[in-house]
Design a protein around this motif. Structure first.
Motif, PDB file in Angstrom:
ATOM      1  N   GLU A   1     -23.383  -8.375 -16.518  1.00  0.00           N
ATOM      2  CA  GLU A   1     -25.210  -8.829 -16.468  1.00  0.00           C
ATOM      3  C   GLU A   1     -26.543  -9.361 -15.463  1.00  0.00           C
TER       4      GLU A   1
ATOM      5  N   THR B   1     -30.150  -8.554 -14.744  1.00  0.00           N
ATOM      6  CA  THR B   1     -31.664  -9.177 -14.253  1.00  0.00           C
ATOM      7  C   THR B   1     -32.745  -7.904 -14.811  1.00  0.00           C
TER       8      THR B   1
ATOM      9  N   CYS C   1     -26.805  -7.263 -20.509  1.00  0.00           N
ATOM     10  CA  CYS C   1     -25.956  -7.205 -20.625  1.00  0.00           C
ATOM     11  C   CYS C   1     -24.844  -6.261 -21.580  1.00  0.00           C
TER      12      CYS C   1
ATOM     13  N   TYR D   1     -31.789  -9.689 -23.848  1.00  0.00           N
ATOM     14  CA  TYR D   1     -32.675 -10.354 -24.056  1.00  0.00           C
ATOM     15  C   TYR D   1     -33.368 -10.910 -23.295  1.00  0.00           C
ATOM     16  N   ASP D   2     -34.890 -11.324 -23.561  1.00  0.00           N
ATOM     17  CA  ASP D   2     -35.794 -12.167 -22.621  1.00  0.00           C
ATOM     18  C   ASP D   2     -35.607 -13.157 -22.166  1.00  0.00           C
ATOM     19  N   PRO D   3     -34.495 -13.631 -20.723  1.00  0.00           N
ATOM     20  CA  PRO D   3     -34.258 -15.145 -20.219  1.00  0.00           C
ATOM     21  C   PRO D   3     -34.805 -15.638 -20.801  1.00  0.00           C
ATOM     22  N   GLU D   4     -36.242 -15.872 -20.804  1.00  0.00           N
ATOM     23  CA  GLU D   4     -37.003 -17.401 -20.833  1.00  0.00           C
ATOM     24  C   GLU D   4     -37.057 -17.848 -22.584  1.00  0.00           C
ATOM     25  N   ASP D   5     -37.141 -16.713 -23.446  1.00  0.00           N
ATOM     26  CA  ASP D   5     -37.023 -16.828 -24.254  1.00  0.00           C
ATOM     27  C   ASP D   5     -36.065 -16.411 -25.190  1.00  0.00           C
ATOM     28  N   GLU D   6     -34.587 -16.979 -25.656  1.00  0.00           N
ATOM     29  CA  GLU D   6     -33.131 -16.291 -25.875  1.00  0.00           C
ATOM     30  C   GLU D   6     -33.208 -16.424 -27.587  1.00  0.00           C
ATOM     31  N   SER D   7     -34.777 -17.081 -27.940  1.00  0.00           N
ATOM     32  CA  SER D   7     -34.717 -16.855 -29.582  1.00  0.00           C
ATOM     33  C   SER D   7     -34.561 -15.061 -30.258  1.00  0.00           C
TER      34      SER D   7
ATOM     35  N   ARG E   1     -32.916 -11.983 -29.841  1.00  0.00           N
ATOM     36  CA  ARG E   1     -32.064 -10.482 -29.255  1.00  0.00           C
ATOM     37  C   ARG E   1     -31.997  -9.329 -30.287  1.00  0.00           C
TER      38      ARG E   1
END
Length: 369
Positions: free
Chosen positions: A258, A260, A342, A353-359, A361
């Protein structure tokens, strides 16, 4: 029919429905749009028998009536007229539509309104409410991954996976998958339902929506159709009859790697390296070493490109290949400053995905280089 209307109002109405009209059709009536002046409003309709768009404006007709006219010519005439022109539209005794401005006059051929096919009487059994902004976000976040003219016809559209408290929009072309989930909905059903909206319907519905407005949109759904209402436009589309793949099974749950990453830095590096990738396969190689990511490409002319990114990575050396276009489109549709990447193995898909908005993917399948 006889009405007076401003050029700007008429142009907006035509522009709202023109997307449903094919430029060339085996049925001439489907190259026309329907004008209906009655009941204190003017309504325009366009259809290709798969989707239908209608738009209206309050307007009191001097003479009520309905007629159909060639859509593209009507749009081009309206577009060419000067701003702030007041237009008189009248059907004469020869059933021609006369369009008159201050110093302009056009005469268009017509076809009878009763020959125009409408999707008016469709019983709807499921209703969903969502804001205009949330619906457009869902469509735009996933629409780019739809297939185009795939023999697996159910991939040439977008899945709406509707439950009692959420809406997931999903699209895939078999090489990548996009998923967006929102809970900003209200529905009149406790039952889950899956429908597939055709590609053209997705694109036209997105075009109609304003992504800045929080106004509620009503979606009415039957087994064969979906209908959306905005303040002045109504959108209706047939649904694709098919079973969508199990998208949940395509999303890995656990990962061995994973990362970042700075999203813009990764995007820019991929774009630069892509310049010298194979034009057909668009392949790039990502190599991971201790605290380093190397992105490389080459082409049949033996040209090469290489970029290095500093990353936080402590694992074993790792290599994987991707179609750079698919990976870039996913990263471009993320909104934040950071992107998660990932991975599990060189043969398994990558999740970003954006770690601040996992809605939202995105899954991209690897390729062999």
């Amino acid at each position: 029919m006889k009405i007076t209307i401003s050029k700007e109002t008429l142009f907006d109405l035509i522009n709202s429905v023109i997307g449903a009209v094919e430029k060339r059709n085996t049925r001439q009536i489907l190259e026309n749009i329907l004008l209906r002046a009655e009941g204190g409003k003017l309504t325009l309709f366009g259809t290709d028998m798969e989707i239908e768009l209608s738009a209206y404006t309050p307007l009191k007709a001097e003479v009520e009536g309905s007629i159909t006219v060639p859509a593209r010519k009507f749009l081009d005439i309206c577009k060419s007229l000067p701003a702030d022109t007041l237009l008189l539209l009248e059907v004469n005794e020869n059933q021609r539509l006369i369009i008159e401005g201050i110093r302009s006059r056009f005469e268009l051929s017509t076809l009878p309104a009763d020959e125009f096919p409408l999707l008016d009487q469709i019983p709807m059994d499921h209703e969903l409410q969502i804001t205009e902004k949330a619906l457009k976000t869902s469509l735009d976040a996933t629409g780019f991954a739809m297939a185009n003219q795939d023999v697996r016809y159910y991939l040439n559209g977008m899945l709406f996976d509707i439950s009692a408290d959420s809406l997931a929009t999903v699209s895939t072309d078999g090489h990548r998958l996009a998923l967006h989930q929102t809970t900003e909905i209200e529905t009149n059903s406790e039952n889950s339902q899956q429908i597939i909206l055709p590609r053209k319907g997705v694109l036209e519905l997105s075009r109609l929506l304003d992504g800045t407005r929080e106004l509620p949109i009503t979606l009415e759904i039957s087994s064969n159709h979906i209908r959306a209402h905005t303040d002045t436009v109504r959108f209706t589309s047939k649904l694709i009859d098919g079973r969508y793949p199990d998208y949940k099974g395509a999303i890995p749950v656990t990962f061995s790697i994973e990362l970042t990453l700075d999203r813009l830095q990764l995007r820019d590096s991929l774009q630069r390296v892509s310049i010298l990738s194979n034009e057909k396969f668009r392949g790039v190689k990502l190599s991971l070493k201790k605290d380093l990511m190397i992105i490389e490409s080459n082409n049949p002319e033996q040209e090469t490109a290489k970029e290095e990114l500093d990353i936080n990575y402590e694992g074993d050396d790792f290599e994987i290949g991707f179609n750079v276009t698919y990976l870039l489109e996913a990263i471009n549709h993320l909104k934040g400053e950071t992107a998660m990447l990932c991975l599990n193995s060189p043969e398994s898909s990558v999740l970003t995905y954006d770690p601040e908005d996992e809605s939202t993917r995105y899954i991209v399948m690897p390729i062999k280089l």
